[in-house]
Design a protein around this motif. Structure first.
Motif, PDB file in Angstrom:
ATOM      1  N   GLU A 689       0.834  -1.204   0.000  1.00 16.27           N
ATOM      2  CA  GLU A 689       0.000   0.000   0.000  1.00 16.27           C
ATOM      3  C   GLU A 689       0.867   1.251   0.000  1.00 16.27           C
ATOM      4  N   GLU A 690       1.939   1.258   0.793  1.00 10.03           N
ATOM      5  CA  GLU A 690       2.829   2.413   0.840  1.00 10.03           C
ATOM      6  C   GLU A 690       3.551   2.604  -0.482  1.00 10.03           C
ATOM      7  N   LEU A 691       3.928   1.502  -1.127  1.00  9.26           N
ATOM      8  CA  LEU A 691       4.602   1.607  -2.432  1.00  9.26           C
ATOM      9  C   LEU A 691       3.664   2.215  -3.472  1.00  9.26           C
ATOM     10  N   ILE A 692       2.390   1.813  -3.433  1.00  5.48           N
ATOM     11  CA  ILE A 692       1.406   2.371  -4.373  1.00  5.48           C
ATOM     12  C   ILE A 692       1.253   3.864  -4.142  1.00  5.48           C
ATOM     13  N   LEU A 693       1.093   4.264  -2.887  1.00  4.91           N
ATOM     14  CA  LEU A 693       0.866   5.673  -2.578  1.00  4.91           C
ATOM     15  C   LEU A 693       2.095   6.530  -2.822  1.00  4.91           C
ATOM     16  N   ASP A 694       3.292   5.943  -2.763  1.00  4.40           N
ATOM     17  CA  ASP A 694       4.520   6.713  -2.968  1.00  4.40           C
ATOM     18  C   ASP A 694       4.939   6.767  -4.432  1.00  4.40           C
ATOM     19  N   ASP A 695       4.332   5.933  -5.288  1.00  2.00           N
ATOM     20  CA  ASP A 695       4.690   5.947  -6.697  1.00  2.00           C
ATOM     21  C   ASP A 695       4.108   7.185  -7.370  1.00  2.00           C
ATOM     22  N   ASP A 696       4.916   7.839  -8.223  1.00  2.00           N
ATOM     23  CA  ASP A 696       4.508   9.115  -8.812  1.00  2.00           C
ATOM     24  C   ASP A 696       3.322   8.990  -9.749  1.00  2.00           C
ATOM     25  N   ARG A 697       3.024   7.823 -10.258  1.00  2.00           N
ATOM     26  CA  ARG A 697       1.859   7.647 -11.120  1.00  2.00           C
ATOM     27  C   ARG A 697       0.781   6.783 -10.472  1.00  2.00           C
ATOM     28  N   ALA A 698       1.206   5.715  -9.815  1.00  2.00           N
ATOM     29  CA  ALA A 698       0.231   4.768  -9.274  1.00  2.00           C
ATOM     30  C   ALA A 698      -0.657   5.392  -8.217  1.00  2.00           C
ATOM     31  N   TYR A 699      -0.138   6.372  -7.471  1.00  2.00           N
ATOM     32  CA  TYR A 699      -0.959   6.938  -6.399  1.00  2.00           C
ATOM     33  C   TYR A 699      -2.193   7.665  -6.939  1.00  2.00           C
ATOM     34  N   LEU A 700      -2.147   8.079  -8.206  1.00  2.00           N
ATOM     35  CA  LEU A 700      -3.300   8.745  -8.792  1.00  2.00           C
ATOM     36  C   LEU A 700      -4.482   7.789  -8.958  1.00  2.00           C
ATOM     37  N   SER A 701      -4.208   6.501  -9.030  1.00  2.00           N
ATOM     38  CA  SER A 701      -5.262   5.477  -9.128  1.00  2.00           C
ATOM     39  C   SER A 701      -5.222   4.571  -7.907  1.00  2.00           C
ATOM     40  N   HIS A 702      -4.907   5.162  -6.750  1.00  2.00           N
ATOM     41  CA  HIS A 702      -4.706   4.339  -5.549  1.00  2.00           C
ATOM     42  C   HIS A 702      -5.967   3.593  -5.146  1.00  2.00           C
ATOM     43  N   ARG A 703      -7.151   4.177  -5.351  1.00  2.00           N
ATOM     44  CA  ARG A 703      -8.374   3.476  -4.973  1.00  2.00           C
ATOM     45  C   ARG A 703      -8.519   2.184  -5.765  1.00  2.00           C
ATOM     46  N   LEU A 704      -8.270   2.259  -7.071  1.00  2.00           N
ATOM     47  CA  LEU A 704      -8.374   1.078  -7.926  1.00  2.00           C
ATOM     48  C   LEU A 704      -7.356   0.022  -7.517  1.00  2.00           C
ATOM     49  N   PHE A 705      -6.094   0.424  -7.394  1.00  2.00           N
ATOM     50  CA  PHE A 705      -5.044  -0.550  -7.102  1.00  2.00           C
ATOM     51  C   PHE A 705      -5.166  -1.120  -5.695  1.00  2.00           C
ATOM     52  N   ARG A 706      -5.608  -0.310  -4.737  1.00  2.00           N
ATOM     53  CA  ARG A 706      -5.794  -0.834  -3.383  1.00  2.00           C
ATOM     54  C   ARG A 706      -6.940  -1.839  -3.352  1.00  2.00           C
ATOM     55  N   ARG A 707      -7.956  -1.626  -4.197  1.00  2.00           N
ATOM     56  CA  ARG A 707      -9.049  -2.588  -4.261  1.00  2.00           C
ATOM     57  C   ARG A 707      -8.600  -3.876  -4.948  1.00  2.00           C
ATOM     58  N   LEU A 708      -7.855  -3.738  -6.040  1.00  2.00           N
ATOM     59  CA  LEU A 708      -7.406  -4.925  -6.777  1.00  2.00           C
ATOM     60  C   LEU A 708      -6.457  -5.785  -5.956  1.00  2.00           C
TER      61      LEU A 708
END
Length: 852
Positions: A689-708
């Protein structure tokens, strides 16, 4: 069946609304037929007039002053029926339905005290040249006092019967709070009136919009001065148990009007009906004393009463106590179940105005929050999965949100409960998960109490400290008080959502993602982004005198691929190109679909993974990649529509938008998009979760990726481990789209043109393809077609990060111009343009079939 019923109800609702509105507009309130009913025309605004109806019961003694009975809100003159049976008939009785109520409810927009006072003044001008006895019940006290102050010679006496008066004893006692509450009530009732197909029936209810408008437009602040200016005799009749207009109001009215008499009756606010004989007897006796000159006036009042009336109001009299304080505290506690934040703000404002003690406000908010949290815990503990499968919890708490909550609770239950108080959106799934896991009751009670206390104390205290100045500033704004108050409440609520997020790194990244998605148009929803494109397309069609010419752009595809086109039919037409990824079509309802897929795989030597998607879909909706037979069967069993199973093509994914005018020998690539699937690399320290939120692009879709990836969010990937986040080359599924115009070569353009020409009747659309790498792409080698989208597909390179908004619109406008021009050219060669009715039916069916 349920889906059809739901759609049928929605259609019926929408169809009935205009009929309901028309019925409301033409509906008239007829004049009552009984002979005692009369009417006068009054100005109603915009230069029009409307009738105010009233009852007149002529008295036997014309020398005695008439009696005017003024009803409250939401009542009408009928509230006096019990009293009228008891009153004598020697005096003339005038009982109006004030504008906005009863038989006078049509046409009036100004229902304020001053407007009602003017209506009574017009009535007296017609019916009585002598001073009258005013009897004002409840809200009727407002216009009565307004009339008495502005036209004192028209009033012989005033009786305040369970009547309102000073602002300080009305509802909360605070004009600002009362005004906001009345405004919210008015908006809610107006929304119901215009949003429900009721054909005028709601207007016949007592609690209608006129009642709410009357309370909203009423200002009690001047009434204290009105009461203090009265010179004639005044009688105050009040119920000992009146909660709507508290007994403290009657005492204050009696105090500041030194000539007044105060009479108590057993009962509450409806003593007018329940104690009619006693009230009538008191009125008759009071009227007679006034007419005989024996009633007390201000000039003959006792000096002690005059001295007491001149003293300022005791602030302690405003403070709620006893039963009123308990009821108010209970209301605050219950309000926390709807919105904890707004309830805390309201409690703080009540404290700021001196109505309830700070300790009581904090205790009410704390108790309500704690009880609500424990209720969620109990619901999860004793209701379990049965509750989560029922409405509304299956929508509010999807299973995907419970997985990380369970993991978090297993690791650090107490800290998770405490931290969730400062992380909006996490409490509901977390507290339900605590119950599902059957965590010990006593520790949960303790942590819930600590979290509620830490939230309620500072929020209520801060609002109480700063709320007095804010409410005074609002009251100084005059007519802007309600919209500004709503704005402040919204801002306060937003602040309470944002401030906890600012306290943590995770929260700040979530906030930044929200800001970026708001300011970067590539993330805007279609309903916001597309209206200019739709308007431009309509203008193009009108200029060309064929609004639907674009539906002839691809004669080989039904309606040129506007919506709902069969992907399998299009892929089948492209098979001669030799570039189509192998696929299998499964009809809806077909038996043993998984067995057929396994046979197909065995026959052709295909292996997992496979791509499963609907035969008619868009924007990556319901597209899944399955890696084994079990997952394949689950996906197929869940689908009720025609489905495509496709082999998974390795390599990089691209979107190529192709156009060819019928007059041209060769087509061209209008747009090329490079689709990059996102991934993160572990460092052995941070969670997924922290890696997703810290990524310069992935954090913009954090809701989607955290759900997946919800089952693995709390895991810590090894140093250097690469974890793919998305599987599909769809922008709304998290893929990064880049402008690939530099990759277009003559070789690539010739190969795409060759593939397109194998499909007779195709001129305009986007290929989604895969090939080994960009080098192969530029040479036009190894292209594998995943699907082909028709006329409503996009040139997706516009979603390249930070592309200017007007550049995106300019590209789409150019794309649609080509669609119209190609469609017109095909139409001149015999291609059919869709009819409006057929296209509307297509879009309706497509929307119905693709609803989640």
């Amino acid at each position: 069946m349920k889906e059809k019923l739901r759609h049928g109800l929605v259609v019926a609702w929408i169809a009935l609304l205009p009929i309901s509105w028309w019925t409301m507009s033409v509906r008239e309130i007829s004049k009552p037929t009984r002979p005692e009913w009369h009417e006068i025309l009054l100005p109603a605004g915009d230069g029009t007039t409307s009738p105010m109806r009233y009852r007149k019961i002529t008295g036997s003694d014309p020398t005695k002053p008439a009696v005017v009975l003024l009803h409250g809100s939401p009542m009408a003159s009928s509230c006096f029926d019990a009293l009228l049976r008891e009153l004598g008939r020697d005096r003339t009785l005038l009982i109006p339905d004030l504008p906005g109520f009863g038989a006078s409810r049509s046409g009036f927009t100004d229902l304020s005290f001053s407007a009602h006072a003017e209506a009574i003044r017009s009535l007296l001008k017609k019916e009585s040249s002598d001073p009258v006895h005013l009897v004002a019940y409840s809200q009727g006290g407002g216009p009565a006092l307004s009339l008495a102050e502005t036209t004192p010679g028209a009033v012989a006496s005033l009786t305040l019967l369970s009547s309102i008066g000073v602002q300080e004893h009305e509802l909360s006692g605070d004009y600002f709070l009362n005004h906001v509450l009345h405004g919210a009530q008015w908006i809610a009732l107006e929304a119901m009136r215009w949003g429900l197909p009721h054909f005028g029936l709601l207007d016949d209810l007592m609690l209608n919009t006129c009642y709410a408008r009357n309370f909203y437009q009423s200002d009690l602040r001047p009434l204290r001065q009105s009461l203090q200016s009265l010179d004639f005799p005044v009688l105050v009749q009040h119920g000992k148990s009146d909660f709507q207009v508290p007994t403290s109001a009657a005492r204050e009215h009696h105090r500041i009007v030194p000539q007044s008499e105060l009479v108590w009756f057993e009962g509450g606010h409806l003593v007018l009906m329940s104690r009619a004989p006693g009230i009538a007897a008191g009125l008759e006796e009071f009227f007679q004393r006034v007419e005989d000159g024996r009633a007390t006036t201000r000039a003959t009042a006792q000096p002690a009463r005059i001295s007491a009336a001149s003293q300022p109001m005791d602030d302690h009299a405003m403070k709620l106590s006893g039963k009123a304080l308990w009821v108010t505290s209970l209301a605050i506690g219950l309000a926390t179940l709807a919105s904890e934040d707004l309830a805390c703000i309201a409690a703080g404002l009540l404290t700021a105005r001196g109505l309830i003690p700070l300790t009581a406000a904090i205790a009410a908010c704390f108790t309500g929050i704690w009880a609500g949290d424990m209720a969620l815990y109990a619901l999860g503990r004793f209701g379990g999965g049965w509750v989560l499968g029922r409405w509304p919890f299956r929508h509010l708490v999807p299973e995907s949100s419970l997985l990380p909550a369970r993991e978090w609770l297993r690791q650090r239950s107490g800290m998770a409960i405490f931290a969730s108080r400062f992380m909006p959106g996490t409490r509901l799934p977390l507290y339900l998960a605590a119950g599902l896991l059957k965590l010990p009751v006593l520790p949960m009670m303790t942590w819930f109490a600590i979290a509620a206390l830490v939230w309620a104390v500072p929020v209520v205290s801060l609002v109480a400290h700063f709320g007095e100045g804010a409410s005074q500033w609002l009251m100084d704004r005059g007519g802007w008080v309600f919209p500004l108050a709503l704005l402040l409440l919204v801002c306060g609520w937003i602040a309470l959502q944002i401030l906890p997020l600012l306290a943590t790194h995770k929260g700040r990244r979530i906030l930044r993602a929200g800001w970026e998605r708001t300011t970067r148009w590539e993330f805007w929803p279609p309903a916001i982004f597309y209206p200019p494109v739709v308007i431009a397309a309509i203008a193009m069609g009108l200029r060309r005198r064929h609004p639907l010419a674009f539906t002839a752009a691809n004669p080989g595809i039904p309606h040129s691929g506007v919506a709902g086109e069969s992907k399998s039919s299009i892929l089948r037409a492209l098979l001669p190109s030799g570039s189509v990824v192998p696929f299998l079509l499964l009809a809806a309802g077909e038996e043993d679909q998984a067995g057929r897929v396994e046979s197909w795989m065995e026959e052709h030597g295909f292996r997992f993974p496979l791509v499963v998607k609907p035969d008619a879909g868009e924007r990556g909706r319901d597209v899944r990649i399955v890696s084994d037979v079990v997952r394949l069967r689950e996906e197929l069993d869940a689908r009720k529509v025609d489905t495509i199973v496709q082999t998974f093509a390795p390599g990089e994914e691209f979107g190529i938008f192709y156009t060819r005018h019928p007059d041209e020998a060769s087509g061209r690539i209008f747009s090329l998009t490079v689709k990059q699937l996102l991934s993160v690399k572990g460092d052995g320290r941070r969670t997924l979760e922290e890696l997703i939120l810290d990524d310069d692009r992935a954090y913009l879709s954090h809701r989607l990726f955290r759900r997946l990836h919800s089952p693995r969010l709390a895991t810590i990937p090894a140093d250097g481990e690469v974890l793919p986040l998305g599987e599909l080359g769809s922008h709304c599924r998290g893929a990064l789209f880049l402008n690939g115009a530099s990759l277009v070569t003559p070789e690539l353009e010739r190969e795409v043109d060759r593939i397109a020409k194998t499909f007779s009747g195709f001129h305009f659309g986007r290929f989604d393809i895969r090939c080994p790498d960009q080098a192969h792409l530029q040479r036009g080698e190894g292209l594998k077609i995943l699907e082909l989208n028709g006329v409503t597909s996009e040139a997706t390179h516009i979603y390249h990060p930070h592309t200017p908004l007007f550049t995106g619109y300019r590209t789409l406008f150019a794309q649609w111009r080509k669609a119209f021009d190609i469609g017109l050219a095909n139409h001149s060669r015999g291609a059919q343009i869709s009819r409006f009715g057929d296209l509307a039916q297509l879009l309706w069916n497509h929307r119905r079939n693709t609803r989640p």
